[in-house]
Design a protein around this motif. Structure first.
Motif, PDB file in Angstrom:
ATOM      1  N   GLU A 264      -4.403  -1.042  -8.328  1.00 39.68           N
ATOM      2  CA  GLU A 264      -4.541  -0.905  -6.877  1.00 39.68           C
ATOM      3  C   GLU A 264      -5.137  -2.154  -6.249  1.00 39.68           C
ATOM      4  O   GLU A 264      -4.814  -2.501  -5.111  1.00 39.68           O
ATOM      5  CB  GLU A 264      -5.400   0.314  -6.543  1.00 39.68           C
ATOM      6  CG  GLU A 264      -4.672   1.645  -6.687  1.00 39.68           C
ATOM      7  CD  GLU A 264      -5.484   2.797  -6.141  1.00 39.68           C
ATOM      8  OE1 GLU A 264      -4.872   3.724  -5.597  1.00 39.68           O
ATOM      9  OE2 GLU A 264      -6.724   2.776  -6.260  1.00 39.68           O
TER      10      GLU A 264
ATOM     11  N   ALA B  53      -0.869   4.360 -10.815  1.00 35.35           N
ATOM     12  CA  ALA B  53      -2.045   5.217 -10.939  1.00 35.35           C
ATOM     13  C   ALA B  53      -3.062   4.890  -9.848  1.00 35.35           C
ATOM     14  O   ALA B  53      -3.316   3.721  -9.549  1.00 35.35           O
ATOM     15  CB  ALA B  53      -2.691   5.046 -12.309  1.00 35.35           C
ATOM     16  N   THR B  54      -3.630   5.909  -9.251  1.00 37.13           N
ATOM     17  CA  THR B  54      -4.743   5.707  -8.332  1.00 37.13           C
ATOM     18  C   THR B  54      -6.018   5.545  -9.156  1.00 37.13           C
ATOM     19  O   THR B  54      -6.066   5.875 -10.341  1.00 37.13           O
ATOM     20  CB  THR B  54      -4.890   6.896  -7.382  1.00 37.13           C
ATOM     21  OG1 THR B  54      -5.056   8.098  -8.157  1.00 37.13           O
ATOM     22  CG2 THR B  54      -3.657   7.047  -6.505  1.00 37.13           C
ATOM     23  N   ALA B  55      -7.060   5.032  -8.523  1.00 41.40           N
ATOM     24  CA  ALA B  55      -8.301   4.742  -9.249  1.00 41.40           C
ATOM     25  C   ALA B  55      -8.868   5.974  -9.933  1.00 41.40           C
ATOM     26  O   ALA B  55      -9.374   5.897 -11.059  1.00 41.40           O
ATOM     27  CB  ALA B  55      -9.336   4.150  -8.288  1.00 41.40           C
ATOM     28  N   ASP B  56      -8.765   7.146  -9.282  1.00 40.04           N
ATOM     29  CA  ASP B  56      -9.355   8.352  -9.868  1.00 40.04           C
ATOM     30  C   ASP B  56      -8.515   8.933 -10.997  1.00 40.04           C
ATOM     31  O   ASP B  56      -8.955   9.868 -11.679  1.00 40.04           O
ATOM     32  CB  ASP B  56      -9.607   9.411  -8.797  1.00 40.04           C
ATOM     33  CG  ASP B  56      -8.336   9.830  -8.062  1.00 40.04           C
ATOM     34  OD1 ASP B  56      -7.258   9.274  -8.352  1.00 40.04           O
ATOM     35  OD2 ASP B  56      -8.420  10.716  -7.192  1.00 40.04           O
ATOM     36  N   GLU B  57      -7.308   8.375 -11.222  1.00 35.37           N
ATOM     37  CA  GLU B  57      -6.473   8.851 -12.316  1.00 35.37           C
ATOM     38  C   GLU B  57      -6.712   8.085 -13.618  1.00 35.37           C
ATOM     39  O   GLU B  57      -6.266   8.495 -14.684  1.00 35.37           O
ATOM     40  CB  GLU B  57      -4.989   8.755 -11.943  1.00 35.37           C
ATOM     41  CG  GLU B  57      -4.570   9.718 -10.843  1.00 35.37           C
ATOM     42  CD  GLU B  57      -3.097   9.553 -10.469  1.00 35.37           C
ATOM     43  OE1 GLU B  57      -2.376  10.556 -10.463  1.00 35.37           O
ATOM     44  OE2 GLU B  57      -2.690   8.399 -10.179  1.00 35.37           O
TER      45      GLU B  57
ATOM     46  N   LYS C 119       1.688   6.049 -16.409  1.00 34.98           N
ATOM     47  CA  LYS C 119       1.482   5.367 -15.131  1.00 34.98           C
ATOM     48  C   LYS C 119       0.913   3.968 -15.359  1.00 34.98           C
ATOM     49  O   LYS C 119       0.212   3.711 -16.345  1.00 34.98           O
ATOM     50  CB  LYS C 119       0.524   6.172 -14.242  1.00 34.98           C
ATOM     51  CG  LYS C 119       1.074   7.529 -13.820  1.00 34.98           C
ATOM     52  CD  LYS C 119       0.147   8.226 -12.832  1.00 34.98           C
ATOM     53  CE  LYS C 119       0.766   9.541 -12.357  1.00 34.98           C
ATOM     54  NZ  LYS C 119      -0.084  10.202 -11.332  1.00 34.98           N
TER      55      LYS C 119
ATOM     56  N   THR D 132       4.707   3.559  -4.386  1.00 34.25           N
ATOM     57  CA  THR D 132       4.265   4.615  -5.303  1.00 34.25           C
ATOM     58  C   THR D 132       4.712   4.344  -6.730  1.00 34.25           C
ATOM     59  O   THR D 132       4.216   4.977  -7.666  1.00 34.25           O
ATOM     60  CB  THR D 132       4.812   5.979  -4.859  1.00 34.25           C
ATOM     61  OG1 THR D 132       6.246   5.925  -4.820  1.00 34.25           O
ATOM     62  CG2 THR D 132       4.267   6.352  -3.482  1.00 34.25           C
TER      63      THR D 132
ATOM     64  N   GLU E  76      -3.392  -4.112  -3.266  1.00 37.66           N
ATOM     65  CA  GLU E  76      -4.107  -4.320  -2.000  1.00 37.66           C
ATOM     66  C   GLU E  76      -4.037  -5.777  -1.572  1.00 37.66           C
ATOM     67  O   GLU E  76      -3.860  -6.086  -0.389  1.00 37.66           O
ATOM     68  CB  GLU E  76      -5.578  -3.899  -2.156  1.00 37.66           C
ATOM     69  CG  GLU E  76      -5.795  -2.391  -2.201  1.00 37.66           C
ATOM     70  CD  GLU E  76      -7.217  -2.032  -2.595  1.00 37.66           C
ATOM     71  OE1 GLU E  76      -8.047  -2.951  -2.758  1.00 37.66           O
ATOM     72  OE2 GLU E  76      -7.497  -0.830  -2.764  1.00 37.66           O
TER      73      GLU E  76
ATOM     74  N   GLN F  16      -7.791  -3.215 -12.010  1.00 35.59           N
ATOM     75  CA  GLN F  16      -7.061  -2.014 -11.615  1.00 35.59           C
ATOM     76  C   GLN F  16      -5.845  -2.413 -10.795  1.00 35.59           C
ATOM     77  O   GLN F  16      -5.901  -3.320  -9.964  1.00 35.59           O
ATOM     78  CB  GLN F  16      -7.952  -1.082 -10.806  1.00 35.59           C
ATOM     79  CG  GLN F  16      -9.052  -0.421 -11.617  1.00 35.59           C
ATOM     80  CD  GLN F  16      -9.916   0.512 -10.782  1.00 35.59           C
ATOM     81  OE1 GLN F  16      -9.625   0.752  -9.616  1.00 35.59           O
ATOM     82  NE2 GLN F  16     -10.976   1.034 -11.378  1.00 35.59           N
TER      83      GLN F  16
ATOM     84  N   ALA G  22       0.819  -1.206   0.000  1.00 29.16           N
ATOM     85  CA  ALA G  22       0.000   0.000   0.000  1.00 29.16           C
ATOM     86  C   ALA G  22       0.852   1.255   0.000  1.00 29.16           C
ATOM     87  O   ALA G  22       0.390   2.335  -0.370  1.00 29.16           O
ATOM     88  CB  ALA G  22      -0.933  -0.012   1.203  1.00 29.16           C
TER      89      ALA G  22
END
Length: 341
Positions: A331, A237-241, A309, A31, A335, A329, A28
């Protein structure tokens, strides 16, 4: 590369015992990681025997199904017979053959719980005692490594779990390893028939471990850095990206070469998506379509990049249209890896 010893055909799951990975930063907290896109041979031994099918036994007086009468179900994990652990199909058949028609007690794992069953084997026409069970004690095939953390060698691959093809149950992992591979051929995908990669494997030396089999991929440690030495990490990349639109897939569909191919992210499901189906993608690259038809078995785990990304990994192909499929995704993979630190 070392000479490869054995050829296998790719599988893709439409297919857990928690072990500890090497120490390092929690997933987690990562980066950036190195995207790989290279295929590897995967071999796994299951914890117990997975019941693949329940079959009739042809006896001198007709067909009977002792496994069904005992209460077996497809997807059961057979752990013990008469209190003795059984870990190979050969050991199971030997135990049944020596039962001489006496009632045996079977301990199976079903829906996470242990269940006791009692059954009696019958003699087939040749006189051999059988229960009418088809079981699996190991799996092997080809898949694609998605990413590696260069600081620890921890990797994620496939983007989906390795499951029993009939029941869809995750294969419980006892032991597993990765082998160096080279893609030797492609069976092209067409509407109604998924294609697949064919690979040559070096069975003489493992290049990494498989330490967890989960719904979002397999995870372990690469002990050989040849797949990522000298390569640069990219941001996660984060989910919102993640956006719908143009992206690229890194994939290995010939030899040892990893190439970048264009694709489109058509839909993002967000939190509503299944474990391994959080995006719909479509291959747009003419070279990849010409060579494979689009997405084929063995490409599972191919990393997807967008705007520099790492956003996810290819997981499934749509049988009706091999140019389209699903992706997870990134992430969600990280996770899952974080749970087994």
């Amino acid at each position: 590369m070392k000479k490869f010893q054995t050829r296998m055909t790719a599988w893709i799951a439409a297919l857990a015992v928690a072990w500890t990975l090497a120490g390092g930063a929690a997933a987690a907290d990562l980066t950036e990681v190195i995207p790989i896109g290279r295929t590897a041979g995967i071999k796994m031994e299951s914890q117990g025997l997975m019941v693949e099918s329940i079959d009739p036994v042809t006896t001198a007086v007709g067909e009977v199904t002792p496994a069904k009468q005992a209460g077996f179900q497809e997807g059961d994990i057979l752990l013990r017979v008469d209190g003795q652990e059984i870990d190979t199909a050969e050991a199971l058949q030997k135990k049944i053959s020596l039962s001489a028609g006496k009632t045996m007690e079977f301990t199976v794992q079903r829906d996470g719980k242990e269940v006791k069953l009692s059954g009696t084997a019958v003699q087939d026409k040749s006189g051999v005692y059988r229960m009418g069970l088809t079981v699996r004690d190991s799996v092997a095939g080809i898949g694609t490594i998605t990413y590696v953390d260069p600081a620890t060698g921890q990797y994620g691959s496939l983007g989906h779990g390795i499951c029993d093809g009939d029941s869809g149950v995750l294969v419980p992992l006892k032991d597993g390893s990765l082998m160096e591979s080279s893609v030797s051929g492609v069976v092209k995908g067409v509407s109604g028939t998924p294609g697949c990669l064919q690979g040559d494997f070096n069975l003489q030396e493992d290049m990494g471990s498989v330490e967890e089999n989960t719904l979002t991929g397999i995870f372990g440690v690469l002990t050989d850095d040849s797949y990522y030495a000298g390569k640069e990490p990219v941001p996660i990349a984060t989910a919102d990206e993640i956006q719908t639109g143009t992206a690229t897939i890194l994939s290995n569909v010939s030899g040892e070469e990893v190439r970048e191919y264009t694709c489109e992210i058509e839909k993002i499901y967000g939190e509503g998506g299944e474990y391994d189906r959080s995006m719909t993608i479509r291959v747009t690259d003419k070279d990849l379509i010409a060579q494979t038809g689009g997405i084929v078995q063995g490409m599972s785990g191919s990393p997807i990049l967008q705007n520099g990304k790492l956003v996810g990994a290819v997981t499934h192909v749509l049988v009706s249209d091999p140019t389209r499929g699903y992706a997870v995704q990134i992430e969600k993979m990280l996770e899952e890896m974080d749970k087994i630190q």
